[in-house]
Design an enzyme around this catalytic site. Structure first.
Site, PDB file in Angstrom:
ATOM      1  N   CYS A 158      49.644  35.263  47.809  1.00  0.00           N
ATOM      2  CA  CYS A 158      49.796  35.908  49.128  1.00  0.00           C
ATOM      3  C   CYS A 158      50.326  34.941  50.198  1.00  0.00           C
ATOM      4  O   CYS A 158      50.975  35.354  51.147  1.00  0.00           O
ATOM      5  CB  CYS A 158      48.472  36.491  49.586  1.00  0.00           C
ATOM      6  SG  CYS A 158      47.091  35.363  49.403  1.00  0.00           S
ATOM      7  N   HIS A 252      48.076  36.587  56.936  1.00  0.00           N
ATOM      8  CA  HIS A 252      48.414  35.168  56.822  1.00  0.00           C
ATOM      9  C   HIS A 252      49.624  34.859  57.714  1.00  0.00           C
ATOM     10  O   HIS A 252      50.667  35.518  57.603  1.00  0.00           O
ATOM     11  CB  HIS A 252      48.796  34.805  55.385  1.00  0.00           C
ATOM     12  CG  HIS A 252      47.658  34.847  54.398  1.00  0.00           C
ATOM     13  ND1 HIS A 252      46.349  35.024  54.749  1.00  0.00           N
ATOM     14  CD2 HIS A 252      47.671  34.700  53.045  1.00  0.00           C
ATOM     15  CE1 HIS A 252      45.593  34.987  53.657  1.00  0.00           C
ATOM     16  NE2 HIS A 252      46.369  34.801  52.608  1.00  0.00           N
TER      17      HIS A 252
HETATM   18  P1  NAP Z   1      36.737  39.501  44.527  1.00  0.00           P
HETATM   19  O1  NAP Z   1      36.606  40.268  45.787  1.00  0.00           O
HETATM   20  O2  NAP Z   1      35.815  38.376  44.252  1.00  0.00           O
HETATM   21  O3  NAP Z   1      36.637  40.574  43.304  1.00  0.00           O
HETATM   22  C1  NAP Z   1      36.599  40.163  41.971  1.00  0.00           C
HETATM   23  C2  NAP Z   1      36.627  41.370  41.018  1.00  0.00           C
HETATM   24  O4  NAP Z   1      36.671  40.832  39.681  1.00  0.00           O
HETATM   25  C3  NAP Z   1      35.404  42.274  41.109  1.00  0.00           C
HETATM   26  O5  NAP Z   1      35.796  43.598  40.891  1.00  0.00           O
HETATM   27  C4  NAP Z   1      34.557  41.796  39.936  1.00  0.00           C
HETATM   28  O6  NAP Z   1      33.693  42.775  39.421  1.00  0.00           O
HETATM   29  C5  NAP Z   1      35.658  41.515  38.925  1.00  0.00           C
HETATM   30  N1  NAP Z   1      35.183  40.656  37.839  1.00  0.00           N
HETATM   31  C6  NAP Z   1      34.561  39.468  37.921  1.00  0.00           C
HETATM   32  N2  NAP Z   1      34.247  39.021  36.665  1.00  0.00           N
HETATM   33  C7  NAP Z   1      34.704  39.958  35.813  1.00  0.00           C
HETATM   34  C8  NAP Z   1      34.696  40.084  34.397  1.00  0.00           C
HETATM   35  N3  NAP Z   1      34.124  39.164  33.606  1.00  0.00           N
HETATM   36  N4  NAP Z   1      35.261  41.176  33.836  1.00  0.00           N
HETATM   37  C9  NAP Z   1      35.836  42.119  34.617  1.00  0.00           C
HETATM   38  N5  NAP Z   1      35.879  42.060  35.964  1.00  0.00           N
HETATM   39  C10 NAP Z   1      35.305  40.990  36.548  1.00  0.00           C
HETATM   40  O7  NAP Z   1      38.200  38.909  44.348  1.00  0.00           O
HETATM   41  P2  NAP Z   1      39.581  39.375  45.059  1.00  0.00           P
HETATM   42  O8  NAP Z   1      39.765  38.701  46.353  1.00  0.00           O
HETATM   43  O9  NAP Z   1      39.700  40.853  44.992  1.00  0.00           O
HETATM   44  O10 NAP Z   1      40.639  38.707  44.084  1.00  0.00           O
HETATM   45  C11 NAP Z   1      40.854  39.213  42.768  1.00  0.00           C
HETATM   46  C12 NAP Z   1      42.088  38.533  42.195  1.00  0.00           C
HETATM   47  O11 NAP Z   1      43.213  38.800  43.041  1.00  0.00           O
HETATM   48  C13 NAP Z   1      41.963  37.013  42.109  1.00  0.00           C
HETATM   49  O12 NAP Z   1      42.647  36.572  40.941  1.00  0.00           O
HETATM   50  C14 NAP Z   1      42.679  36.537  43.357  1.00  0.00           C
HETATM   51  O13 NAP Z   1      43.203  35.242  43.188  1.00  0.00           O
HETATM   52  C15 NAP Z   1      43.802  37.561  43.463  1.00  0.00           C
HETATM   53  N6  NAP Z   1      44.356  37.730  44.807  1.00  0.00           N
HETATM   54  C16 NAP Z   1      43.553  37.953  45.898  1.00  0.00           C
HETATM   55  C17 NAP Z   1      44.158  38.099  47.159  1.00  0.00           C
HETATM   56  C18 NAP Z   1      43.369  38.396  48.398  1.00  0.00           C
HETATM   57  O14 NAP Z   1      44.001  38.441  49.479  1.00  0.00           O
HETATM   58  N7  NAP Z   1      42.062  38.606  48.329  1.00  0.00           N
HETATM   59  C19 NAP Z   1      45.539  38.021  47.291  1.00  0.00           C
HETATM   60  C20 NAP Z   1      46.315  37.806  46.168  1.00  0.00           C
HETATM   61  C21 NAP Z   1      45.710  37.664  44.941  1.00  0.00           C
HETATM   62  P3  NAP Z   1      32.122  42.838  39.843  1.00  0.00           P
HETATM   63  O15 NAP Z   1      32.069  43.410  41.235  1.00  0.00           O
HETATM   64  O16 NAP Z   1      31.552  43.737  38.813  1.00  0.00           O
HETATM   65  O17 NAP Z   1      31.600  41.434  39.783  1.00  0.00           O
END
Ligand code: NAP
Length: 360
Positions: A158, A252
């Site tokens: 991002c 950002h």
């Molecule tokens: P987050 O809010 O921490 O959410 C993580 C998700 O992953 C939750 O749904 C969680 O499920 C799931 N998860 C964790 N362990 C798992 C497993 N063993 N099997 C299946 N699902 C699992 O993270 P996020 O910010 O959404 O980011 C998710 C991804 O997108 C990351 O790779 C991050 O780098 C990428 N990303 C994020 C952004 C941003 O702006 N936030 C931007 C670009 C890319 P539970 O709730 O059941 O634990």
């Protein structure tokens, strides 16, 4: 237009919630199932997500009562019920790589927000307005995976989704030689809110693990070329970055310095930004902003709070373009990190790949 059944893997997370709200009334994609970790599996989406719901819109009515599946255990069931999945999970990289390939091998295309496959040479990393032609590498990837439909396509980090779109229209004509970008990144980029990350109130943290490397290297893949069965990274421009976490919920900002082989005038840069459009605009894709790049003449714009939602959070805005004593020019730019920078960018990529026939 035919409609496609889709699943959201990581539906309970910050990006997953964005997918849920963005896809609620999507004209082409119908959310049929939701999956997350074993911690959430078996609960209704409402039960699993309610305490950490971070969107301003409520949980979509049609998804509240869906029972969350286990993303790791229920792969065959999920792959059998949907046409493709969006994936945004917080897991170790090797496990994400394995999970995404498992879906692809089960003939379920994966549109990923995760960084795990960004440097796999036959996995396209697409910013739809910039490198839609990289979709063609999917044929080589399918050959490697032994699949007919299944593949993985990724969205870039991002942090770079403001300055890479801003530099792109200047590349061919003026040749960008070097760029320096300092990013001021919102806390939702870490999957957090002020409630879950109170240390960020009244604070700036000058370190985001792995972010500077991603911000410098990923643009070179986006500007790379398909050669045989892989995407070969571009070797220029040289990019250096510093990435800071700032107390902003979403959006950002980047302060950018840039030099050219053939220095354009300020008017030429503004014209290149105003006139730039890509395949999403030509194809009139449902999530495409009408105008991708906006320029603000006011000295105090773009501002995260005022401007991040421009064109549904899918546009990139720039301002304060001026000459610099060390580089040719400097300017600031802004993009919404969980819309254009994450879920919205992934939905637009899925629309592009659907329009190109890769989801059939
Ligand atoms: P987050 O809010 O921490 O959410 C993580 C998700 O992953 C939750 O749904 C969680 O499920 C799931 N998860 C964790 N362990 C798992 C497993 N063993 N099997 C299946 N699902 C699992 O993270 P996020 O910010 O959404 O980011 C998710 C991804 O997108 C990351 O790779 C991050 O780098 C990428 N990303 C994020 C952004 C941003 O702006 N936030 C931007 C670009 C890319 P539970 O709730 O059941 O634990």
């Amino acid at each position: 237009m035919k409609t496609y059944n889709v699943g959201i893997i990581g539906a309970t997370g910050m990006v997953g919630q964005r997918f849920a709200t963005l896809l609620e009334n999507h004209p082409w994609f119908n959310v049929k199932l939701l999956a997350a970790s074993s911690r959430s599996a078996g609960k209704t989406y409402e039960e699993a997500v309610s305490a950490k719901w971070a969107m301003t819109k409520p949980i979509p009515e049609a998804m509240k009562h869906l029972v969350v599946l286990d993303a790791e255990k229920d792969i065959d069931q999920i792959a059998g019920e949907v046409d493709f999945v969006f994936c945004a999970v917080d897991m170790p990289k090797d496990q994400i790589r394995a999970l995404e390939e498992a879906y692809a091998k089960a003939e379920c295309p994966v549109i990923s927000n995760n960084s795990a496959h960004r440097h796999t040479p036959d996995v396209p990393m697409i910013v739809p307005e910039i490198n839609p032609e990289h979709a063609e590498i999917i044929h080589a990837q399918r050959k490697r995976l032994g699949t007919k439909r299944g593949f993985v396509a990724v969205k870039s980090n991002c942090s770079l989704q403001s300055y890479v779109p801003a530099l792109h229209p200047l590349m061919a004509q003026f040749k960008v030689t070097k760029a320096l970008a300092c990013t001021y990144q919102a806390i939702s980029g870490a999957g957090k809110t002020f409630k879950t990350w109170p240390e960020m109130v009244d604070n700036v943290i000058p370190f985001i693990g792995g972010e500077e490397e991603k911000s410098e290297i990923e643009p070179l893949k986006i500007w790379g070329k398909i050669e045989g069965d892989q995407i070969v990274d571009a070797t220029t421009p040289s990019i250096t970055t510093q990435c800071l976490r700032v107390p902003v919920q979403d959006g950002h900002t980047a302060a950018v310095f840039v030099s050219f082989e053939k220095k354009p005038s300020i008017d030429e840069i503004k014209r290149a930004w105003a006139e730039f459009k890509g395949e999403p605009q030509d194809l009139n894709l449902p999530s495409a902003p009408k105008q991708f790049l906006h320029y603000f003449e006011e000295d105090n714009r773009p501002q995260a709070k005022l401007d991040r939602e421009l064109e549904g959070g899918m546009a990139v805005s720039m301002g304060r373009l001026r000459e610099d004593s060390q580089y040719d020019y400097k300017f600031v730019c802004l993009s919404h990190n969980t819309l254009r920078g994450a879920a919205g960018g992934a939905v637009l990529m899925a629309e592009l790949l659907t329009a190109k026939g890769f989801m059939d």
